[in-house]
Design an enzyme around this catalytic site. Structure first.
Site, mmCIF file in Angstrom:
data_model
loop_
_atom_site.group_PDB
_atom_site.id
_atom_site.type_symbol
_atom_site.label_atom_id
_atom_site.label_comp_id
_atom_site.label_asym_id
_atom_site.label_seq_id
_atom_site.Cartn_x
_atom_site.Cartn_y
_atom_site.Cartn_z
ATOM 1 N N ASP A 31 1.280 -0.862 -0.203
ATOM 2 C CA ASP A 31 0.036 0.254 0.269
ATOM 3 C C ASP A 31 0.900 1.401 0.000
ATOM 4 O O ASP A 31 1.845 1.005 0.602
ATOM 5 C CB ASP A 31 -0.852 0.070 1.285
ATOM 6 N N ASN A 89 -12.535 -3.217 2.708
ATOM 7 C CA ASN A 89 -13.613 -1.882 2.651
ATOM 8 C C ASN A 89 -14.560 -2.600 1.487
ATOM 9 O O ASN A 89 -13.806 -2.128 0.600
ATOM 10 C CB ASN A 89 -12.772 -0.552 2.963
ATOM 11 N N GLY A 95 -15.615 2.454 4.051
ATOM 12 C CA GLY A 95 -14.199 2.922 3.912
ATOM 13 C C GLY A 95 -13.836 2.753 2.464
ATOM 14 O O GLY A 95 -12.249 2.815 1.645
ATOM 15 N N GLN A 96 -14.108 2.361 1.451
ATOM 16 C CA GLN A 96 -13.911 1.957 -0.034
ATOM 17 C C GLN A 96 -13.401 2.843 -0.146
ATOM 18 O O GLN A 96 -14.462 3.853 -1.176
ATOM 19 C CB GLN A 96 -15.086 0.575 -0.976
ATOM 20 N N HIS A 102 -10.375 -4.982 -3.344
ATOM 21 C CA HIS A 102 -8.931 -5.483 -3.146
ATOM 22 C C HIS A 102 -8.468 -6.025 -0.824
ATOM 23 O O HIS A 102 -9.831 -5.299 -0.930
ATOM 24 C CB HIS A 102 -8.172 -4.641 -2.993
ATOM 25 N N HIS A 104 -6.807 -5.807 1.706
ATOM 26 C CA HIS A 104 -5.726 -5.498 2.703
ATOM 27 C C HIS A 104 -5.407 -6.257 3.808
ATOM 28 O O HIS A 104 -6.111 -7.177 4.568
ATOM 29 C CB HIS A 104 -6.041 -4.183 3.546
HETATM 30 P P1 AMP Z 1 -9.219 1.596 0.492
HETATM 31 O O1 AMP Z 1 -9.399 3.004 0.855
HETATM 32 O O2 AMP Z 1 -9.975 0.236 1.391
HETATM 33 O O3 AMP Z 1 -10.166 1.167 -0.990
HETATM 34 O O4 AMP Z 1 -8.135 1.112 -0.099
HETATM 35 C C1 AMP Z 1 -7.469 1.666 -0.960
HETATM 36 C C2 AMP Z 1 -6.277 2.200 -1.027
HETATM 37 O O5 AMP Z 1 -5.594 1.947 -1.542
HETATM 38 C C3 AMP Z 1 -5.280 3.075 0.084
HETATM 39 O O6 AMP Z 1 -4.888 2.099 1.598
HETATM 40 C C4 AMP Z 1 -4.421 4.005 -0.714
HETATM 41 O O7 AMP Z 1 -3.486 3.856 0.248
HETATM 42 C C5 AMP Z 1 -4.027 2.311 -1.595
HETATM 43 N N1 AMP Z 1 -3.367 3.145 -2.634
HETATM 44 C C6 AMP Z 1 -4.198 4.117 -3.868
HETATM 45 N N2 AMP Z 1 -3.373 3.999 -4.474
HETATM 46 C C7 AMP Z 1 -2.218 3.227 -4.425
HETATM 47 C C8 AMP Z 1 -1.515 3.546 -5.493
HETATM 48 N N3 AMP Z 1 -1.061 3.945 -6.525
HETATM 49 N N4 AMP Z 1 -0.306 1.892 -4.819
HETATM 50 C C9 AMP Z 1 -0.370 1.297 -3.929
HETATM 51 N N5 AMP Z 1 -1.802 1.823 -2.995
HETATM 52 C C10 AMP Z 1 -2.105 2.631 -2.989
#
Ligand code: AMP
Length: 116
Positions: A31, A89, A95-96, A102, A104
Site C-alpha cells: 500500500d 472495505n 471506507g472503500q 481489494h 488489505h
Molecule cells: P480502500 O480505502 O479500502 O479502498 O483502500 C485503497 C487503498 O489503496 C488505500 O489504502 C490506498 O493507500 C491504496 N492505494 C491507492 N493508490 C495506490 C497505489 N497507486 N499504490 C498502492 N496503494 C494505493
C-alpha cells in the site's frame, strides 16, 4: 480492464507498484500509505468493484478461495507470525476509496478493535 481504474493500471503494469506476489488471477503490492508495518493489497486482475460483484461472477468461489490462500502466503512471506488482519472495505460507509475489489493484509503491530 477498466481504463480509468488505478488498480487495473497496476495489474497491467502501466503504473508502478511494489509488487510482492503475482499469478494469473491476482496481484499483491504494498500500500502506498501503509497503516501498519506490513500493509499489502491483494487485488484480482479482473476488474470487479467489490465483494458483491465477486459473488455475482462465475468463478467466485474459486477466486475467493484463491485470495485467502494468497493472503496466507503473503503473511508467511512477510513473517507476521504473531497475527494479522484481512480487510475488504466495501462501499462508501465501509471506507472503500478505490472501486476495484481489494483485500488489505495488515500486520507487524497489534491491531486495534474496533477499527477506527
Ligand atoms: P480502500 O480505502 O479500502 O479502498 O483502500 C485503497 C487503498 O489503496 C488505500 O489504502 C490506498 O493507500 C491504496 N492505494 C491507492 N493508490 C495506490 C497505489 N497507486 N499504490 C498502492 N496503494 C494505493
Amino acid at each position: 480492464m477498466t481504463t480509468d481504474c488505478i488498480f487495473c493500471k497496476i495489474a497491467a503494469k502501466e503504473i508502478p507498484a511494489n509488487i510482492v506476489y503475482e499469478d494469473d488471477t491476482v496481484i499483491a503490492f504494498r500500500d502506498l500509505t501503509p497503516q501498519a508495518p506490513v500493509h499489502v493489497l491483494i487485488v484480482p486482475k479482473k476488474h470487479m468493484e467489490n465483494i458483491a460483484a465477486l459473488v455475482a461472477s462465475d468463478d467466485d468461489e474459486k477466486l475467493a478461495g484463491h485470495i485467502m490462500k494468497v493472503a496466507v502466503k503473503v503473511a508467511e512471506a512477510e513473517n507476521i507470525k504473531n497475527g494479522w488482519r484481512l480487510v475488504a472495505n466495501t462501499g462508501e460507509d465501509g471506507g472503500q476509496t478505490v472501486p476495484h475489489l481489494h483485500f488489505h493484509v495488515l500486520g507487524g503491530r497489534k491491531m486495534l478493535w474496533p477499527p477506527g
